[in-house]
Design an enzyme around this catalytic site. Structure first.
Site, PDB file in Angstrom:
ATOM      1  N   PRO A   2      30.520  87.016  48.543  1.00  0.00           N
ATOM      2  CA  PRO A   2      29.961  85.670  48.361  1.00  0.00           C
ATOM      3  C   PRO A   2      31.079  84.646  48.178  1.00  0.00           C
ATOM      4  CG  PRO A   2      29.078  87.220  46.732  1.00  0.00           C
ATOM      5  CD  PRO A   2      30.181  87.917  47.449  1.00  0.00           C
ATOM      6  N   GLU A   3      30.975  83.560  48.859  1.00  0.00           N
ATOM      7  CA  GLU A   3      31.925  82.477  48.665  1.00  0.00           C
ATOM      8  C   GLU A   3      31.195  81.318  47.995  1.00  0.00           C
ATOM      9  OE1 GLU A   3      35.058  81.786  51.137  1.00  0.00           O
ATOM     10  OE2 GLU A   3      34.853  83.574  52.361  1.00  0.00           O
ATOM     11  N   HIS A  95      20.330  99.427  42.984  1.00  0.00           N
ATOM     12  CA  HIS A  95      21.586  99.159  42.291  1.00  0.00           C
ATOM     13  C   HIS A  95      21.419  98.135  41.170  1.00  0.00           C
ATOM     14  CE1 HIS A  95      23.549 101.612  45.281  1.00  0.00           C
ATOM     15  NE2 HIS A  95      22.979 100.911  46.237  1.00  0.00           N
TER      16      HIS A  95
END
Ligand SMILES: [Zn+2]
Length: 284
Positions: A2-3, A95
């Protein structure tokens, strides 16, 4: 990974769906996801229960929920982290690492396959604006308080290569590998150009491209967000379209048709057009 634009999309989603909802009994399902919370998982969970988020803020890729006690819940998504808002009866994700029930019957879920991301509670007695663990990170160009002229001055004072400077979080935050390559392509600058050799105008133009690329990505990322599902999976919509350099090895440059090249850079890659972005002298 992710940016900034993806993190901003999550920040907006959390502002809408978590602010004003009291946090119930927190469950830490994997201790690694709270490893930076030094007093441990039990303290982490106990510290949050009964608190209500009042705002969600971000600097670069770091995001934090401001809580009504003045504590801050810091969220770093790492490589694969997701923050989801899900109804409590929805089955757990494979997860799922941390569960934060909210008073409205939804849950804030931190899902992270590779566990490089983390959550921690930062206690700020003085009601600081920014958690101390984020204090050393420079503002990002989408922040209203970012001053372009100060960035340009600091950039030109550095003895480094321009792409290294763009990724230097103490100079400017939130610019990842993709956005750096795209902005450099637009500015027709090779990634290894020395920052000291850039003119004021070149540096300002480059910053303009960085801001544009991130703003465009944010617009794309923003459209994939719907309803209660707050999601970031590291694959921004920006991957799908609009890239001119990043990931385009051997494909023609959109300006001149020359094949884009990939070069090794800090354990990663740099993509550029060898015609439009001439390498500095001394490099082959
Ligand atoms: Zn070209």
């Amino acid at each position: 990974m992710p940016e900034l634009p993806e993190v901003e999309v999550v920040r907006r989603g959390l502002s809408e769906h978590a602010v004003g909802r009291e946090i119930g009994k927190v469950e830490v399902l994997h201790p690694r996801s709270v490893r930076r919370h030094v007093p441990g998982p039990a303290d982490f969970a106990g510290r949050l229960s009964g608190q209500t988020p009042t705002a969600v803020r971000r600097r670069g890729k770091y995001m934090w929920l401001v809580l009504d006690s003045g504590d801050m819940l810091l969220v770093h998504l790492g490589m694969s982290g997701q923050m989801l808002v899900q109804p409590e009866d929805r089955p757990d994700e494979k997860h799922l690492r941390v569960r934060l029930p909210l008073a409205d019957g939804n849950e804030l879920r931190f899902v992270d396959q590779r566990t490089f991301g983390h959550l921690m509670v930062d206690r700020e007695g003085e009601r600081a604006e920014v958690p101390s663990s984020v204090d050393h990170i420079a503002l990002d160009p989408l922040d209203g308080a970012f001053v372009p002229e100060e960035f340009v001055r600091a950039l030109r004072a550095k003895r480094t290569e321009v792409k290294r400077a763009l990724l230097d979080q103490s100079l400017i935050s939130g610019v990842g590998n993709i956005y750096a390559d795209e902005a450099l392509w637009r500015a027709r600058l090779h990634w290894a150009r020395p920052t000291r050799g850039l003119s004021n105008a070149q540096a300002l133009e480059l910053l303009g491209h960085v801001t544009d690329v991130m703003t465009e990505a944010l617009e794309v990322g923003g459209t994939t967000f719907d309803g209660l599902y707050v999601n970031v999976n590291g694959e921004s919509g920006y991957f799908e379209r609009g890239l001119n350099a990043y990931g385009r090895r051997d494909r023609p440059c959109g300006r001149c048709g020359t094949s884009i090249v990939r070069e090794a850079f800090m354990n990663r890659s740099s993509f550029s057009c060898p015609s439009c972005q001439r390498a500095p002298r001394g490099r082959t």
